[in-house]
Structure formats: C-alpha cells, structure tokens
Design an enzyme around this catalytic site. Structure first.
Site, PDB file in Angstrom:
ATOM      1  N   SER A 292      24.404  35.010   8.908  1.00 35.26           N
ATOM      2  CA  SER A 292      24.919  34.645   7.597  1.00 35.26           C
ATOM      3  C   SER A 292      26.223  35.380   7.327  1.00 35.26           C
ATOM      4  CB  SER A 292      23.879  35.050   6.558  1.00 35.26           C
ATOM      5  OG  SER A 292      24.439  35.052   5.270  1.00 35.26           O
TER       6      SER A 292
ATOM      7  N   TYR B  72      17.512  41.416   2.545  1.00 31.64           N
ATOM      8  CA  TYR B  72      17.696  40.192   3.337  1.00 31.64           C
ATOM      9  C   TYR B  72      18.950  40.321   4.220  1.00 31.64           C
ATOM     10  CZ  TYR B  72      19.416  35.580   4.558  1.00 31.64           C
ATOM     11  OH  TYR B  72      19.936  34.522   5.268  1.00 31.64           O
TER      12      TYR B  72
ATOM     13  N   LYS C 189      19.438  40.600   8.446  1.00 31.10           N
ATOM     14  CA  LYS C 189      20.278  39.736   9.297  1.00 31.10           C
ATOM     15  C   LYS C 189      21.211  40.584  10.162  1.00 31.10           C
ATOM     16  CE  LYS C 189      18.749  35.818   8.483  1.00 31.10           C
ATOM     17  NZ  LYS C 189      18.274  34.906   9.506  1.00 31.10           N
TER      18      LYS C 189
HETATM   19  P1  NAD Z   1      14.015  27.599   5.333  1.00 27.51           P
HETATM   20  O1  NAD Z   1      13.159  28.574   4.593  1.00 27.51           O
HETATM   21  O2  NAD Z   1      14.061  26.199   4.853  1.00 27.51           O
HETATM   22  O3  NAD Z   1      13.600  27.603   6.887  1.00 27.51           O
HETATM   23  C1  NAD Z   1      13.044  28.709   7.528  1.00 27.51           C
HETATM   24  C2  NAD Z   1      11.781  28.238   8.226  1.00 27.51           C
HETATM   25  O4  NAD Z   1      11.191  29.344   8.927  1.00 27.51           O
HETATM   26  C3  NAD Z   1      10.717  27.716   7.249  1.00 27.51           C
HETATM   27  O5  NAD Z   1      10.273  26.449   7.691  1.00 27.51           O
HETATM   28  C4  NAD Z   1       9.615  28.755   7.315  1.00 27.51           C
HETATM   29  O6  NAD Z   1       8.331  28.171   7.109  1.00 27.51           O
HETATM   30  C5  NAD Z   1       9.788  29.312   8.722  1.00 27.51           C
HETATM   31  N1  NAD Z   1       9.315  30.693   8.916  1.00 27.51           N
HETATM   32  C6  NAD Z   1       9.581  31.772   8.152  1.00 27.51           C
HETATM   33  N2  NAD Z   1       9.007  32.875   8.681  1.00 27.51           N
HETATM   34  C7  NAD Z   1       8.381  32.475   9.814  1.00 27.51           C
HETATM   35  C8  NAD Z   1       7.617  33.138  10.808  1.00 27.51           C
HETATM   36  N3  NAD Z   1       7.374  34.447  10.718  1.00 27.51           N
HETATM   37  N4  NAD Z   1       7.131  32.415  11.842  1.00 27.51           N
HETATM   38  C9  NAD Z   1       7.355  31.085  11.928  1.00 27.51           C
HETATM   39  N5  NAD Z   1       8.064  30.400  11.014  1.00 27.51           N
HETATM   40  C10 NAD Z   1       8.574  31.079   9.968  1.00 27.51           C
HETATM   41  O7  NAD Z   1      15.493  28.230   5.393  1.00 27.51           O
HETATM   42  P2  NAD Z   1      16.846  27.594   5.919  1.00 27.51           P
HETATM   43  O8  NAD Z   1      17.772  27.495   4.758  1.00 27.51           O
HETATM   44  O9  NAD Z   1      16.601  26.416   6.753  1.00 27.51           O
HETATM   45  O10 NAD Z   1      17.387  28.811   6.802  1.00 27.51           O
HETATM   46  C11 NAD Z   1      17.189  28.862   8.196  1.00 27.51           C
HETATM   47  C12 NAD Z   1      17.782  30.152   8.729  1.00 27.51           C
HETATM   48  O11 NAD Z   1      19.162  30.226   8.380  1.00 27.51           O
HETATM   49  C13 NAD Z   1      17.136  31.419   8.154  1.00 27.51           C
HETATM   50  O12 NAD Z   1      17.034  32.371   9.181  1.00 27.51           O
HETATM   51  C14 NAD Z   1      18.125  31.855   7.098  1.00 27.51           C
HETATM   52  O13 NAD Z   1      18.074  33.247   6.893  1.00 27.51           O
HETATM   53  C15 NAD Z   1      19.449  31.451   7.738  1.00 27.51           C
HETATM   54  N6  NAD Z   1      20.503  31.237   6.745  1.00 27.51           N
HETATM   55  C16 NAD Z   1      20.293  30.384   5.703  1.00 27.51           C
HETATM   56  C17 NAD Z   1      21.282  30.230   4.726  1.00 27.51           C
HETATM   57  C18 NAD Z   1      21.062  29.318   3.545  1.00 27.51           C
HETATM   58  O14 NAD Z   1      21.749  29.494   2.537  1.00 27.51           O
HETATM   59  N7  NAD Z   1      20.155  28.342   3.626  1.00 27.51           N
HETATM   60  C19 NAD Z   1      22.498  30.944   4.837  1.00 27.51           C
HETATM   61  C20 NAD Z   1      22.687  31.769   5.927  1.00 27.51           C
HETATM   62  C21 NAD Z   1      21.672  31.926   6.878  1.00 27.51           C
HETATM   63  N1  UFG Z   2      25.452  30.701  -8.986  1.00 29.37           N
HETATM   64  C1  UFG Z   2      25.382  30.490 -10.352  1.00 29.37           C
HETATM   65  N2  UFG Z   2      24.182  30.120 -10.886  1.00 29.37           N
HETATM   66  C2  UFG Z   2      23.051  29.943 -10.140  1.00 29.37           C
HETATM   67  C3  UFG Z   2      23.138  30.167  -8.735  1.00 29.37           C
HETATM   68  C4  UFG Z   2      24.355  30.551  -8.197  1.00 29.37           C
HETATM   69  O1  UFG Z   2      26.370  30.637 -11.063  1.00 29.37           O
HETATM   70  O2  UFG Z   2      21.984  29.625 -10.693  1.00 29.37           O
HETATM   71  C5  UFG Z   2      26.743  31.067  -8.379  1.00 29.37           C
HETATM   72  C6  UFG Z   2      26.748  32.434  -7.692  1.00 29.37           C
HETATM   73  O3  UFG Z   2      27.071  33.458  -8.613  1.00 29.37           O
HETATM   74  C7  UFG Z   2      27.811  32.225  -6.606  1.00 29.37           C
HETATM   75  C8  UFG Z   2      27.667  30.741  -6.246  1.00 29.37           C
HETATM   76  O4  UFG Z   2      27.029  30.142  -7.358  1.00 29.37           O
HETATM   77  O5  UFG Z   2      29.090  32.426  -7.131  1.00 29.37           O
HETATM   78  C9  UFG Z   2      26.818  30.504  -4.995  1.00 29.37           C
HETATM   79  O6  UFG Z   2      25.556  31.156  -5.150  1.00 29.37           O
HETATM   80  P1  UFG Z   2      24.347  30.894  -4.140  1.00 29.37           P
HETATM   81  O7  UFG Z   2      23.182  31.694  -4.630  1.00 29.37           O
HETATM   82  O8  UFG Z   2      24.139  29.448  -3.939  1.00 29.37           O
HETATM   83  O9  UFG Z   2      24.898  31.466  -2.769  1.00 29.37           O
HETATM   84  P2  UFG Z   2      25.381  32.937  -2.399  1.00 29.37           P
HETATM   85  O10 UFG Z   2      26.788  32.792  -1.924  1.00 29.37           O
HETATM   86  O11 UFG Z   2      25.126  33.905  -3.456  1.00 29.37           O
HETATM   87  O12 UFG Z   2      24.367  33.286  -1.236  1.00 29.37           O
HETATM   88  C10 UFG Z   2      24.390  32.570  -0.039  1.00 29.37           C
HETATM   89  C11 UFG Z   2      23.003  32.526   0.607  1.00 29.37           C
HETATM   90  C12 UFG Z   2      22.578  33.898   1.041  1.00 29.37           C
HETATM   91  C13 UFG Z   2      23.637  34.561   1.842  1.00 29.37           C
HETATM   92  C14 UFG Z   2      24.947  34.559   1.081  1.00 29.37           C
HETATM   93  C15 UFG Z   2      26.095  35.169   1.819  1.00 29.37           C
HETATM   94  O13 UFG Z   2      22.049  32.031  -0.291  1.00 29.37           O
HETATM   95  O14 UFG Z   2      21.447  33.750   1.860  1.00 29.37           O
HETATM   96  O15 UFG Z   2      25.280  33.204   0.798  1.00 29.37           O
HETATM   97  O16 UFG Z   2      26.488  34.359   2.852  1.00 29.37           O
HETATM   98  F1  UFG Z   2      23.285  35.842   2.105  1.00 29.37           F
END
Ligand code: NAD
Ligand code: UFG
Length: 341
Positions: A126, A151, A155
């Site tokens: 991330s 979190y 990562k």
């Molecule tokens: P998500 O929660 O939809 O998907 C994660 C999946 O992993 C889920 O299906 C969950 O059931 C499964 N899981 C969790 N712990 C587990 C375990 N111990 N064993 C087996 N399965 C398990 O999330 P996502 O948005 O698809 O994110 C996927 C990956 O990308 C994550 O590692 C997340 O940290 C990373 N990521 C997500 C974002 C975002 O904003 N969505 C941003 C940066 C990184």
């Molecule tokens: N925001 C609002 N109201 C809300 C939610 C978000 O104003 O209810 C704003 C936040 O302040 C930010 C923007 O919208 O300015 C995006 O917020 P998100 O929560 O959607 O995303 P973030 O950038 O805070 O976080 C995301 C992922 C994290 C990751 C991070 C850094 O959710 O997992 O990016 O890459 F760690």
C-alpha cells in the site's frame, strides 16, 4: 497443463477482480480465503461473468498444515497474496489481529512456499508505507516513512521481511505492489466492493449516501493545503489494478529478486471533486457536511506511475468517470452487496 496460480484472499474485493482477469487469461486459479471479510458469492459471480470458476479452498493462510497440503496436491507456480485485514481504525483497536493475520500469515505462507519450492510471489502492499512524503508525486525511490497505524506498520513489516527473504535466497522473485486508492467495480456490475458495516473508505460511503442507505457523508477536514482544502488521493480502478497484477506476474516469472511498483494513475482528486463526479454518474445528490480532520490522514497522496509504465508496460486506463459509473452500477444492482435480502 495451464499454470496454476494460488490467490490468497481471492474472494475479496481486489482478489476477486484479479481472479477473474487470471481466468480470462487462461490461468488455472486456486483461491484460498477464510471469508472473514468476503463471501464465496463473489466467486460464483466470477463464474457467471467468464464461464470459468477458480478452485475454492475455505481456509486460513496461518494454517500451515492446510497450505502444505494445497501445495502438495497442486502444481502451483506462483502466489498472488491478497489475504489480510485492512481496516485502519480496527487495526488501532485490535493490533494483535492485524500483526497475526498480516505478518504471521505472510510468514507462514512463505515458509510453505519455500518448502514446496514455489518462489514467485506478488504481494499487496500500500502507498501507506510511504508515510507522509515531502513532495508529490510519490516514486518508488522515496524512502518508506512511518505509518501512523498498526495496519500500515504490518504492511511495511511484510515488505521488509520479504526483502530479507529474497536476500537470503536468490531463488525468490517477489513483486511489492503499492496500491494507491482502489475504487470501482467490474463493468458488468456483478462483482465489486462489499464493505462490512459502515464503510471506512470514501467511495463506498459516498455510494451508500447516494442510494439512501446512509444519511450524509462526513468530509474529514477542508483546511488542508490543497486546491479546495479537502484531502487529495490517487484513485485507481480495480480493473486496472487487476491488469497490473497480471503484468507484474508476467514480469517477475522471468527474473529474481524484489521489485517495487506503484499502482496508481498519477492524478489526484479531492474529496469534493469525488463527490461532484459521483453526483454526475448517479444523477443523485450526495449530502455531506465538513467535520474535523480524521487523525492519521495526510493532505495529499498521488503516484508517479512511470516505473510500472516502463518496466511492466502497464498503465491505468480507466477514467474517473468509469470509476464512478462502475461503482454506481454495482451499488444499484447490489444494494446489500452479496447478501440478497
Ligand atoms: P478484502 O478484505 O476485500 O480482501 C481480503 C481477503 O482476504 C478477504 O476475502 C478476506 O476474507 C481474506 N482474508 C483475510 N485474512 C485472511 C486469512 N488469515 N486467511 C485467509 N484469508 C484471509 O480487501 P481488498 O480491498 O481486496 O484488499 C486486498 C489486499 O490489498 C489486502 O492485503 C489489503 O491490505 C491490500 N490493500 C488494499 C487497499 C484498499 O484500499 N482496498 C489499499 C492498499 C492495499
Ligand atoms: N474521507 C472523508 N470521509 C469519509 C472517508 C474518507 O472525507 O467518510 C476522505 C479522507 O479524509 C481522505 C479521502 O477521503 O482524504 C480518502 O480516504 P479513504 O479512507 O478512502 O482512503 P485513505 O487514503 O485514507 O486510505 C487508503 C486505504 C488504506 C491505505 C491508505 C494509504 O484505505 O488502506 O489509503 O495508501 F493505507
């Protein structure tokens, strides 16, 4: 026989879209997911879209006996590792769950891979690992920063342990993909993001306000040093992320060591711009009020995506309009996510 790819967390948001892309490209896919934040319905929908299904194993990446069995019984050539917990606020309340799932889970997975002789790994990292950079856009050469929550630290720890692992054994070939802000859904409207309870992220919240499930959005601060005072992020369509994984996989099977790639568009949008774009796509009004800043948030964050463009020949293609239209289609077709009640 087609290459078998193990996708941990493949029933989740990004994992399900990537599983679909892999199946469409002719890979055989095995999904390992404990469904703690997802539903197996996502994989049934994947089959409806492309006519092919992954093999689904309901299990946990921390279950070494199970993972050994999965490697022993299949011919897996690479692992895409999405499984983990991702809610920033929850990670502050339940840090041990985050270190256990994200860090211990990744260690167990790598131990099993090593024993099975599988050394090709794509890890979901991330942009949070950059902390609060001094300038934009963020390139991969920027030093990693100090994440503000468990979190983010989990990562960064996994990135560092994977770097150590690759130094210790030259057979490893690892991609660290640093996602910016994933949004959107498959254009069919059949798979998308299905947050559990109150959404943490901006777009799922906006979308639930637009459909009337939530009353109004809280905009976290309008006094940041940005064009309109609200936070700026690099939102990237989940379909582009899925393609980015395919490109990274193709690249790392040909080499060894660790590669880091930003997956972002290179363009930042403010919260208010996102609201306006969603209103246009949905033809609804999104009620909001400005509240205090959310602790731990940074003012702005967007990627320099040129390294991935040069080395992977990958670029995000979807416009902001497509991100909004696809999110809205998914929301309208699935007002309660994968649960049909
Ligand atoms: P998500 O929660 O939809 O998907 C994660 C999946 O992993 C889920 O299906 C969950 O059931 C499964 N899981 C969790 N712990 C587990 C375990 N111990 N064993 C087996 N399965 C398990 O999330 P996502 O948005 O698809 O994110 C996927 C990956 O990308 C994550 O590692 C997340 O940290 C990373 N990521 C997500 C974002 C975002 O904003 N969505 C941003 C940066 C990184
Ligand atoms: N925001 C609002 N109201 C809300 C939610 C978000 O104003 O209810 C704003 C936040 O302040 C930010 C923007 O919208 O300015 C995006 O917020 P998100 O929560 O959607 O995303 P973030 O950038 O805070 O976080 C995301 C992922 C994290 C990751 C991070 C850094 O959710 O997992 O990016 O890459 F760690």
């Amino acid at each position: 026989m087609a290459h078998q790819i193990l996708v941990t967390g493949g029933a989740g948001y990004i994992g399900s879209h990537t599983t679909l892309a892999l199946l469409e490209a002719g890979f055989e896919v095995i999904v390992l997911d404990n469904l703690c934040n997802s539903s197996a319905e996502s994989l049934r929908r994947v089959k409806l879209i492309c006519g092919k299904a992954p093999t689904f194993i309901h299990g946990d990446i921390r279950d070494r006996i199970l993972i050994d069995k999965v490697f022993a019984e299949n011919k897996i050539s690479a692992v895409l590792h999405f499984a983990g917990l991702k809610a920033v606020g929850e990670s502050v309340r339940e840090p041990l769950d985050y270190y256990d799932n994200n860090v211990t889970g990744s260690v167990t997975l790598c131990q099993a891979m090593s024993q099975a002789g599988v050394y090709t790994l794509v890890f979901s990292s991330s942009a949070t690992v950059y902390g609060e950079p001094l300038q934009m856009p963020i390139s991969e050469e920027f030093p990693t920063g100090v994440p503000t929550n468990p979190y983010g630290r989990s990562k960064l720890m996994v990135e560092e342990l994977l770097q150590d692992l690759a130094k210790s054994d030259p057979r490893w070939s690892i991609a660290l993909l640093r996602y910016f802000n994933p949004v959107g859904a498959h254009p069919s409207g059949m798979i998308g993001e299905d947050p559990n309870g109150l959404p943490n992220n901006l777009l799922p919240y906006v979308s639930q306000v637009a459909i009337g499930k939530l009353k109004e959005l809280s905009v976290f601060g309008d006094d940041y040093p940005t064009q309109d005072g609200t936070g700026v992020r690099d939102y990237i369509h989940v379909q582009d992320l899925a393609e980015g994984h395919m490109s990274a996989l193709r690249a790392i099977v040909q080499k060894t060591g660790v590669d880091i790639w930003n997956l972002g568009t290179g363009t930042g949008y403010s919260v208010l711009e996102m609201i306006r774009a969603f209103e246009k796509a949905s033809d609804r009004t999104v009620a909001y009020q400005v509240v205090e800043r959310r602790s731990g948030d940074i003012a702005e964050c967007w990627a320099d995506p040129s390294k991935a463009a040069h080395e992977l020949e990958w670029k995000a293609k979807n416009s902001l309009e497509a991100m909004m239209n696809d999110t809205w289609r998914w929301q309208v077709n699935n007002p309660n996510g994968y649960v049909n009640d």
